[in-house]
Write a protein that holds these residues in place. Sequence first.
Motif, PDB file in Angstrom:
ATOM      1  N   THR A 225       9.569   3.423  -3.033  1.00  0.00           N
ATOM      2  CA  THR A 225       8.305   3.980  -2.547  1.00  0.00           C
ATOM      3  C   THR A 225       7.288   4.035  -3.678  1.00  0.00           C
ATOM      4  OG1 THR A 225       9.482   5.324  -0.912  1.00  0.00           O
ATOM      5  CG2 THR A 225       7.246   6.013  -1.498  1.00  0.00           C
ATOM      6  N   GLY A 273       7.860   7.961   1.689  1.00  0.00           N
ATOM      7  CA  GLY A 273       9.112   7.232   1.825  1.00  0.00           C
ATOM      8  C   GLY A 273      10.343   8.067   1.552  1.00  0.00           C
ATOM      9  N   ASP A 275      13.739   6.773   0.002  1.00  0.00           N
ATOM     10  CA  ASP A 275      14.459   5.617  -0.525  1.00  0.00           C
ATOM     11  C   ASP A 275      15.930   5.627  -0.148  1.00  0.00           C
ATOM     12  OD1 ASP A 275      12.128   4.661  -1.663  1.00  0.00           O
ATOM     13  OD2 ASP A 275      12.477   5.624  -3.596  1.00  0.00           O
ATOM     14  N   ILE A 280       9.930   3.646   4.744  1.00  0.00           N
ATOM     15  CA  ILE A 280       8.634   3.834   4.093  1.00  0.00           C
ATOM     16  C   ILE A 280       7.579   3.996   5.183  1.00  0.00           C
ATOM     17  CG2 ILE A 280       6.888   2.726   2.627  1.00  0.00           C
ATOM     18  CD1 ILE A 280       9.319   1.115   1.434  1.00  0.00           C
TER      19      ILE A 280
END
Length: 327
Positions: A225, A273, A275, A280
């Motif tokens: 992100t 986001g 991860d 995202i």
Amino acid sequence: MSASVFIDGDQGTTGLEILARLFGRQDINLITLPEALRKDAAARAVAINDCDVAVLCLPDEAARQAVASIRNPRVRVIDASSAHRTDAAWVYGFPEMSPQQSGRIAQARRVSNPGCYPTGAIALLRPLVEAGCLRSDAPLSVHAVSGYSGRGREGIQAHEGALAHEALSFQHYGLSLQHKHVPEIQLHSGLQDRPFFVPSYGSFRQGIALTIPLHTAMLRRPMTTRALRDLLAQRYRDHRHVQVLDAAQTDAMTRLDPQALNGSNDLQLAVFGNDTHGQILLSAVFDNLGKGASGAAVQNLALMLGLGSASDSGHKNDTLHPMEHAA
């Protein structure tokens, strides 16, 4: 010497906003027609052929007819309709779209003002596609909610007129998946495949919140992100009208306010986001009557007349709040 600018369709939502933003400027001589002549084809043809720049705030077919009536080769045009947004003979009027775009607009004879929703979508997607981060064939969905002024006079009357109590507080539309903004988004974002576009109206006058969800599988290479956020921040670092929120700002946000930038010509981008989950969310917030319409037209006009800097696409007065000029 001031430049003469004819606004054709100055009593529509976009036209009125442009008038308000240009009111009181000494470097522009505004030309408008009296009410009795606004639909007079001959009077409009005279006005459009006797100006330096014509700004068309008309329905698509009327805009095409207006352009066809131009006989004076020195007349330049900004078309706020969607009639020419995918026409290769016209310059797309989004100065921040590429490093060269403001220069192209400054030199252009014909400029097509971007649509409101495409402004946010293209601003988010094009840099990622050009950088080779986002697959151009990714199955993308664009979701957006706009204030009811996005419907024009009809929407304003529905929510502010005598029958306002009957207006829906929220509504999705474009369910046939044939919205006219989709080809514009696809072309100028550099997408290979047609994205889904899910537009809606809320019960507020103006403003847009647009989101695009991504799975990391849509990316060409693994990226966090933060990396995507940094890419957008780098891309727009020299553009005064585009702000990319940093990590601290996005981490502190719990909601998107579509009205946050109303009255401005600014565009606020963010990357959220997770991860761990490989998800995202890209977002854009801006005024559909500002950067999404009238503000963008005035920004383009400033570039075409040499009233703004091509490096930052801005002029101190090219994006003034309408009420700052109101009589």
